[in-house]
Motif scaffolding. Structure first.
Motif, mmCIF file in Angstrom:
data_model
loop_
_atom_site.group_PDB
_atom_site.id
_atom_site.type_symbol
_atom_site.label_atom_id
_atom_site.label_comp_id
_atom_site.label_asym_id
_atom_site.label_seq_id
_atom_site.Cartn_x
_atom_site.Cartn_y
_atom_site.Cartn_z
ATOM 1 N N LYS A 28 -5.644 8.403 2.240
ATOM 2 C CA LYS A 28 -4.857 9.045 1.179
ATOM 3 C C LYS A 28 -3.360 8.764 1.360
ATOM 4 O O LYS A 28 -2.646 8.487 0.408
ATOM 5 C CB LYS A 28 -5.114 10.551 1.157
ATOM 6 N N LEU A 78 -1.200 5.485 -0.895
ATOM 7 C CA LEU A 78 -0.050 5.844 -1.737
ATOM 8 C C LEU A 78 1.111 4.874 -1.506
ATOM 9 O O LEU A 78 1.772 4.431 -2.440
ATOM 10 C CB LEU A 78 0.446 7.244 -1.351
ATOM 11 N N GLN A 127 0.298 1.177 -2.678
ATOM 12 C CA GLN A 127 0.420 0.988 -4.132
ATOM 13 C C GLN A 127 1.869 0.730 -4.542
ATOM 14 O O GLN A 127 2.130 0.088 -5.549
ATOM 15 C CB GLN A 127 -0.075 2.233 -4.875
ATOM 16 N N ARG A 128 2.801 1.288 -3.762
ATOM 17 C CA ARG A 128 4.230 1.071 -4.107
ATOM 18 C C ARG A 128 4.827 -0.084 -3.323
ATOM 19 O O ARG A 128 6.046 -0.189 -3.189
ATOM 20 C CB ARG A 128 5.070 2.317 -3.808
ATOM 21 N N ILE A 188 7.740 9.847 -2.412
ATOM 22 C CA ILE A 188 6.360 9.658 -2.894
ATOM 23 C C ILE A 188 5.416 10.603 -2.149
ATOM 24 O O ILE A 188 4.551 11.259 -2.743
ATOM 25 C CB ILE A 188 5.903 8.198 -2.659
ATOM 26 N N ASN A 204 3.184 14.020 -3.487
ATOM 27 C CA ASN A 204 1.714 14.039 -3.423
ATOM 28 C C ASN A 204 1.174 14.802 -2.221
ATOM 29 O O ASN A 204 -0.001 14.669 -1.874
ATOM 30 C CB ASN A 204 1.195 12.598 -3.347
ATOM 31 N N ARG A 226 -2.287 16.470 -1.560
ATOM 32 C CA ARG A 226 -3.486 15.658 -1.319
ATOM 33 C C ARG A 226 -3.851 15.550 0.163
ATOM 34 O O ARG A 226 -4.988 15.264 0.512
ATOM 35 C CB ARG A 226 -3.259 14.225 -1.814
#
Ligand code: ADP
Ligand code: ASP
Ligand code: MG
Length: 401
Positions: A277, A281, A284-285, A319, A323, A326
């Motif tokens: 998790k 994240l 993806q960036r 970021i 999040n 999560r």
């Protein structure tokens, strides 16, 4: 007749005198009967100055506009170098990255080359011209300008050498080759005759900016032998290739990287899927995670500690904070005043005690190690930034005599 790709960095084209110096090197190569493709960087500190200019306008400028801005630096040097060649009577033409066929992905400021269409370069060579290509830049599928990340002109040069099946790829710079440590900082640093792609890749990734790490990755993939040489002193440089003479050395180099930050996430639930998790994240960036430590679980919780490039640190934390539900909403801490110091060498695979020698050198300087990471040919430590120069010198002294 051979085809030679020659890349010249920022210092090598910083003013009129240096531009004519480069033009003469290119002219001599051509007069010796070769086709020449030249890749150049922006002059001197131009890229840094452009970044500063953007900073005067915005603290968080659009990445697309950053690339539009930064790509201008290389356009100045290609046109000036083409003019200088023409002054010397050498037929030459300058091409931007997109004119030269560089197609990249969409990752502004750190784009990767997806394709290189060499027709234009080849047709200019066929017309007997020296082709001067802007390094560091390309165009993405939306026809937006992109740049390849700092030091990206090296990558442009290697990509051209690979795509054109060049006979040689020479990286001209402001030092005489690859040294056992940054020769501007470590007086006793020694020039290497040869180094393997794997060793050079680890050194470049660990902060030895003499070659950009992606350029070495590409050179290894397409087996493009590189020659790193001085644009000022015509002496033999360093050859980077698949297999190299060990020169009896246990380690090939010591490098320091200050573009590092440590992020700690405390109190992550100790259940499957948490690392996924967190790191997906960041992935993806396009934020690269390097060293990862995870504490052993206690009372159903654990801590995740890892490094990211310092210039991505704030972005990564924002970021993660957005999040954090999560992965349990634990506390996120960012530390920037740290550095990574690494030793690299294929020789350490067959020798015991290399890590101990490195740690002993640090202990003798009373330097505390925060994190350690090892690969087959590299050992890295995370330490306080203010102790990093002393650490490099002590470790260099311990290994290189
Ligand atoms: P260019 O503008 O030619 O691309 P860079 O500034 O990107 O040049 O890279 C060359 C610089 O890399 C040198 O001036 C030197 O200070 C630094 N450097 C760091 N580590 C090393 C090393 N191990 N060997 C040689 N140079 C190094
Ligand atoms: N001009 C760019 C930079 O300064 C690219 C390069 O020099 O390779 O990072
Ligand atoms: Mg460079």
């Amino acid at each position: 007749m051979a085809l030679i790709v020659q890349k010249f960095g920022g210092t090598s084209v910083k003013d009129r005198t240096r531009i004519f110096n480069v033009a003469r090197i290119v002219m001599d190569t051509r007069n010796a009967g070769n086709d020449v493709v030249v890749v150049v960087s922006a002059q001197g500190d131009t890229t840094d100055d452009l970044i500063a200019k953007a900073g005067e306008i915005s603290i968080n400028p659009s990445q697309r506009e950053m690339d539009m801005l930064l790509a201008t630096g290389e356009q100045i040097s290609i046109s000036l170098l083409a003019m200088a060649l023409q002054e010397l009577g050498v037929p030459a033409i300058s091409l931007t990255g997109w004119q030269a066929g560089f197609v990249t992905d969409r990752a502004y400021t750190k784009a990767r080359i997806k394709r290189l269409d060499t027709e234009r370069v080849e047709s200019e060579l066929a017309r007997n011209r020296v082709v001067v290509v802007a390094g560091f830049q390309g165009l993405n599928r939306s026809e937006d300008v992109t740049t390849l990340g700092r030091g990206g002109s090296d990558t442009s040069a290697v990509a051209l050498a690979a795509a054109l099946h060049a006979d040689r790829c020479q990286i001209f710079t402001d030092v005489e080759g690859v040294f056992t440590a940054d020769p501007r900082k470590i007086r006793k640093a020694r020039k290497l005759k040869e180094i393997t792609f794997d060793e050079m890749l680890e050194l470049a990734t660990s902060g030895a900016q003499v070659l950009n790490n992606r350029s070495v990755e590409l050179a290894k993939k397409y087996n493009v032998e590189l020659e790193v040489i001085s644009s000022i002193n015509p002496v033999p440089g360093t050859v980077v290739k698949e297999e190299a003479d060990m020169e009896g050395m246990l380690i090939k180099g010591v490098a320091k990287d200050t573009n590092v930050a440590v992020i700690s996430i405390l109190g992550v639930p100790d259940v499957p899927g948490m690392s996924f998790k967190v790191f997906s994240l960041l992935g993806q960036r396009n934020i690269n995670v390097d060293i990862i430590l995870q504490s052993s679980g206690q009372d159903g919780h654990k801590d995740l500690i890892f490094t990211v490039p310092r210039d991505d640190g704030d972005n990564a934390v924002s970021i993660l904070n957005t999040n954090s539900a999560r992965f349990g909403g634990g506390k996120i801490i960012l530390r920037k005043n740290i550095a990574k110091v690494s030793i690299v060498g294929a020789g350490m695979q067959s020798h015991a005690g290399v890590a101990a020698t490195m740690f002993e050198a640090l202990a003798a300087q009373n330097i505390n190690i925060h994190m350690i990471s090892t690969s087959e040919i590299k050992i890295s430590v995370i330490i306080d930034e203010k102790q990093a120069d002393r650490a490099v010198e002590a470790i260099h002294d311990a290994f290189i005599h």
